[in-house]
Every structure is written in C-alpha cells, then in structure tokens.
Enzyme design. Structure first.
Site, PDB file in Angstrom:
ATOM      1  N   ASP A 162      10.390   3.518  -8.396  1.00  0.00           N
ATOM      2  CA  ASP A 162      11.050   3.838  -8.006  1.00  0.00           C
ATOM      3  C   ASP A 162      12.423   3.006  -7.355  1.00  0.00           C
ATOM      4  O   ASP A 162      12.705   1.939  -6.945  1.00  0.00           O
ATOM      5  CB  ASP A 162      10.171   5.191  -6.549  1.00  0.00           C
ATOM      6  CG  ASP A 162      11.840   6.111  -5.664  1.00  0.00           C
ATOM      7  OD1 ASP A 162      12.810   6.434  -6.118  1.00  0.00           O
ATOM      8  OD2 ASP A 162      12.024   5.130  -4.431  1.00  0.00           O
ATOM      9  N   LYS A 215       7.377  12.524 -11.628  1.00  0.00           N
ATOM     10  CA  LYS A 215       7.178  11.327 -12.291  1.00  0.00           C
ATOM     11  C   LYS A 215       6.509  11.177 -12.745  1.00  0.00           C
ATOM     12  O   LYS A 215       6.026  10.685 -13.709  1.00  0.00           O
ATOM     13  CB  LYS A 215       7.597  10.562 -10.701  1.00  0.00           C
ATOM     14  CG  LYS A 215       9.408  10.650 -10.573  1.00  0.00           C
ATOM     15  CD  LYS A 215       9.087   9.712  -9.300  1.00  0.00           C
ATOM     16  CE  LYS A 215       9.957   9.416  -8.966  1.00  0.00           C
ATOM     17  NZ  LYS A 215      10.861   8.485  -7.469  1.00  0.00           N
ATOM     18  N   ASP A 219       8.665   5.835  -2.285  1.00  0.00           N
ATOM     19  CA  ASP A 219       8.932   5.666  -1.156  1.00  0.00           C
ATOM     20  C   ASP A 219       9.234   7.238  -0.125  1.00  0.00           C
ATOM     21  O   ASP A 219       9.491   7.552   0.683  1.00  0.00           O
ATOM     22  CB  ASP A 219       9.955   5.075  -0.063  1.00  0.00           C
ATOM     23  CG  ASP A 219      11.506   5.838  -0.992  1.00  0.00           C
ATOM     24  OD1 ASP A 219      11.385   6.417  -2.192  1.00  0.00           O
ATOM     25  OD2 ASP A 219      12.551   5.912  -0.405  1.00  0.00           O
TER      26      ASP A 219
END
EC number: 3.1.3.18
Length: 227
Positions: free
Chosen positions: A8, A152, A175
C-alpha cells in the site's frame, strides 16, 4: 532470496503527515523481487512512484479497478455505477468535499473518491439504494465509491498470474480496510500500527511501529531472513 511485495502507499510508505518517506527511495529500488504498488489512489500516482523508483510499473490502482503489469493496462471496474451514486448523492445535497479544483478524481477511471468531510451516512444510504453493485470503502484518507467486483486482492491475483507467480508468494503490507483483500490472498501480511481495525484483524502480524517505520522494519526482517 527476498519475497515479492504488495505494498500500500498512503499510511504505509508515507510519514504521518502524508509525505512519501525518503527511505522508500533507498529501500525499494534495489529490492530483488517484484514490487506491486497496490493503492486506492488514481492510476497515475503509483505509476509515477514506480517510475521514480526505477522499477517496473507493476500497479494495482483504484482499489483494484485498474491493474497494470507487463506494459498492459486492464480497466476492471465499472465507472458508471459509482458516478451515478455520487451524482445522486449531490442531488440529495451531499458535497464530495474537494471543491472546484478536484484533482483527486480528475484522472480516476473506475471509481469516485470523496473527502472524509463528506456526509458518510448519506453517501452509504445512496449507495445502498443503488443495489449491490456498488460499495463505499473508507480508507482513512477518503470514501471510495467503487464496484463490488474489484478489490486490491483480486488485482494482486491478476498481477501474480501475469508475473508467473502465485499470490501466496507475496508479502503484503498495509494499513486500511482496502488492504484486507490483499492480506487474504498474500502468503504473509503485516498491518502497520496506524492501521484501522479491519486491517489489524486481517493481518498475520500487527507491527509495533507506524507508517514507514513499520514497513522499513518488515523489509529489514525479510531481507535478513532471505540471506
């Protein structure tokens, strides 16, 4: 040997103030395995970051709505339904919150991102009324209105296949709620300490440090393990 990575960006490769941590430019260019930048940001952002890192533009953008690997781009999300939801939100008096110069969505191809100042309850109500094809994802940086069929994790599966890898060869670091699907398909997953509850619950390990401090520590451990 070091493993391939699915990283990320916001909250993971950044400082607490949202800047790219300079250690990204030190650690990632020499990582001797594929690095996938998997983000909720619009497609040009991770492509630009990969470019400045001197790495292949291997990208999962817009929460899986756009995937780029091996020089080919696949647009997987349906832009029409999210845009219709946001238009209905506006008609109900909702404000996306970016003002007239909205660069957050200017290059976004498959979803719409709204400011965290937007009326979340109204947005979710409008999205629910549109049926099951659209969902709202809170990344901690924006509310993303996106197709339910992309994520994702599915983007990582597509990238891994194109690279001749299995998804479970990858180590994922993130996160946020939008990293949960990545954690589910990766072989090993880490949530940084600033992660939200969903990411923390889904990760194999919750790191004691936050932001890039955590990511740098994980990368150091992975490199030491591979030696």
């Amino acid at each position: 040997m070091v493993p391939p990575l699915a990283l990320d960006i916001d909250g993971t490769l950044t400082t607490a103030s949202g800047r790219i941590d300079p250690r990204v430019l030190e650690l990632l260019p020499e990582w001797d395995a594929p690095v996938v930048l998997a983000t909720g940001k619009a497609f040009p952002y991770p492509v630009a970051l990969a470019h400045f890192l001197g790495r292949a533009e291997t990208v999962v953008a817009e929460n899986g709505g756009v995937v780029h690997v091996g020089g080919e781009t696949a647009v997987l999300g349906d832009p029409e339904a999210p845009r219709a939801v946001v238009e209905a939100f506006r008609e109900r008096g909702g404000d996306p919150g970016w003002g007239a110069g909205d660069t957050v969505n200017r290059w976004r191809e498959t979803e719409v991102a709204l400011s965290l100042d937007a009326d979340e309850a109204l947005l979710r109500e409008v999205a629910a009324a549109a049926g099951g094809d659209v969902e709202v994802v809170d990344t901690g940086y924006a509310y993303h209105v996106k197709s339910t069929g992309v994520s994702k994790g599915r983007g990582l599966e597509r990238v891994a296949g194109a690279l001749g890898r299995a998804p479970d060869e990858f180590v994922a670091i993130g996160d946020s709620e939008n990293d949960v699907s990545t954690f589910a398909v990766a072989g090993e997953s880490y949530a940084v300490a600033n992660a939200d509850d969903a990411a923390r619950a889904a990760a194999d390990v919750v790191v004691a440090d936050s932001y890039m401090d955590a990511t740098a520590g994980v990368l150091a451990d992975l490199r030491e393990r591979g030696e």
